[in-house]
Design an enzyme around this catalytic site. Sequence first.
Site, short mmCIF file in Angstrom:
data_model
loop_
_atom_site.label_atom_id
_atom_site.label_comp_id
_atom_site.label_asym_id
_atom_site.label_seq_id
_atom_site.Cartn_x
_atom_site.Cartn_y
_atom_site.Cartn_z
N TYR A 55 3.63 -5.59 -0.27
CA TYR A 55 4.10 -4.23 -0.48
C TYR A 55 5.06 -4.17 -1.68
O TYR A 55 6.19 -4.66 -1.62
CB TYR A 55 4.81 -3.70 0.76
CG TYR A 55 3.97 -3.71 2.02
CD1 TYR A 55 2.58 -3.74 1.96
CD2 TYR A 55 4.57 -3.68 3.28
CE1 TYR A 55 1.81 -3.75 3.12
CE2 TYR A 55 3.81 -3.68 4.43
CZ TYR A 55 2.44 -3.72 4.36
OH TYR A 55 1.68 -3.73 5.50
N HIS A 127 -1.85 -11.85 6.53
CA HIS A 127 -2.16 -10.45 6.22
C HIS A 127 -3.67 -10.19 6.19
O HIS A 127 -4.13 -9.13 6.64
CB HIS A 127 -1.54 -10.10 4.86
CG HIS A 127 -1.27 -8.65 4.68
ND1 HIS A 127 -0.36 -8.18 3.77
CD2 HIS A 127 -1.77 -7.54 5.26
CE1 HIS A 127 -0.31 -6.86 3.81
NE2 HIS A 127 -1.17 -6.45 4.70
N SER A 206 -1.12 2.55 10.88
CA SER A 206 -1.75 3.84 10.56
C SER A 206 -2.13 4.64 11.80
O SER A 206 -3.25 5.17 11.88
CB SER A 206 -2.98 3.64 9.66
OG SER A 206 -2.60 3.12 8.41
N GLY A 211 -1.93 9.88 7.53
CA GLY A 211 -1.42 11.23 7.31
C GLY A 211 -2.35 12.33 7.77
O GLY A 211 -1.92 13.48 7.96
#
Length: 340
Positions: A55, A127, A206, A211
């Site tokens: 990130y 990851h 998520s 979103g």
Amino acid sequence: MQTRKLGPFDVGAIGLGCMNLSHAYGVPPSPEEGGKLLLRALEMGVTHFDTAALYGFGANEKLVGEVLSPHRSRFTLASKCGMTGVDVKGDGKLVRVIDGRPATIKATCEASLRNLRTDVIDLYYLHRLDKQVPIEDSVGALADLVSEGKIRTIGLSEVSADTLRRAHAVHPVAALQTEYSPWTRNPEIAVLETCRELGVSFVAFSPLARGFLADALRDPTAVDAFADKDIRRGMPRFQHGHFEANLLLLDAFRQLAREAGCTPAQLAIVWVLAKGDDILPIPGTSRIEHLEENLGAADVRFDQALLQRIDDLINERTVSGPRYPEATQAEIDTEEFRPA
């Protein structure tokens, strides 16, 4: 906030995914604004913070370390290795690379410890599975880090049930992390069942469908306003054709939220929480008002009938488009639903 088990740790049921503060969704907030959000999360009872070497190519870990290291005893810290930025061409521009070789994992951990200003990382994930490196080798390196006292527990991200079993045979896996929300149901194929069989906590990233279920994208033109570096630009579900079809689900979802007496974002998080007390959502945001809204989901209650109506409305059959483009999908190891 109620607590749940994250491996051996007791943490707040809703954690914070820190990625948005440095990476992935266009221009991130300033470090000052990001720091304020981290401190507000801690103040509101968040005790599970999730970051990664990827990130911002280290920027997110540095932000978390600078802001939260004075409060290190108050929270469980998770980070990730195996996917970082590398100057491939020697021109100073970092490119995302998946690298699960033991030497790379150990070097990344050393950098993460410095960036996070800590002596030990509580939960350290691989990851992504490096398909050129046996999972046994990557997990073996993580096991060495446990023995050296540099990490406390091992996690995996975006892997299949079979890979989880192979990894767990080398060293106990504390947590598995992958995307999970009403519109991404892949963990229900096999991973959730395998986590429960092996006693592995499941972390849902998520949970707001990037979103979409937060009701932040209300019309077909919303996707045209994505910033150049917003990763949703390349995701099929946010591209014209698929996106317009998915928008048709939102009116009914808003109505369900009204019936539950909460916002759509809260309803999405509560749906994840209701799927099992071994599941820990980590919604991310760059805005304090959204953070406060998300954490308010901990106080929302609704019955199983409403949960079933969400299941019937938004699921792998009603959502249009795959979650990743083909190139990205080829990199990950998660099970996928077969086309009808």
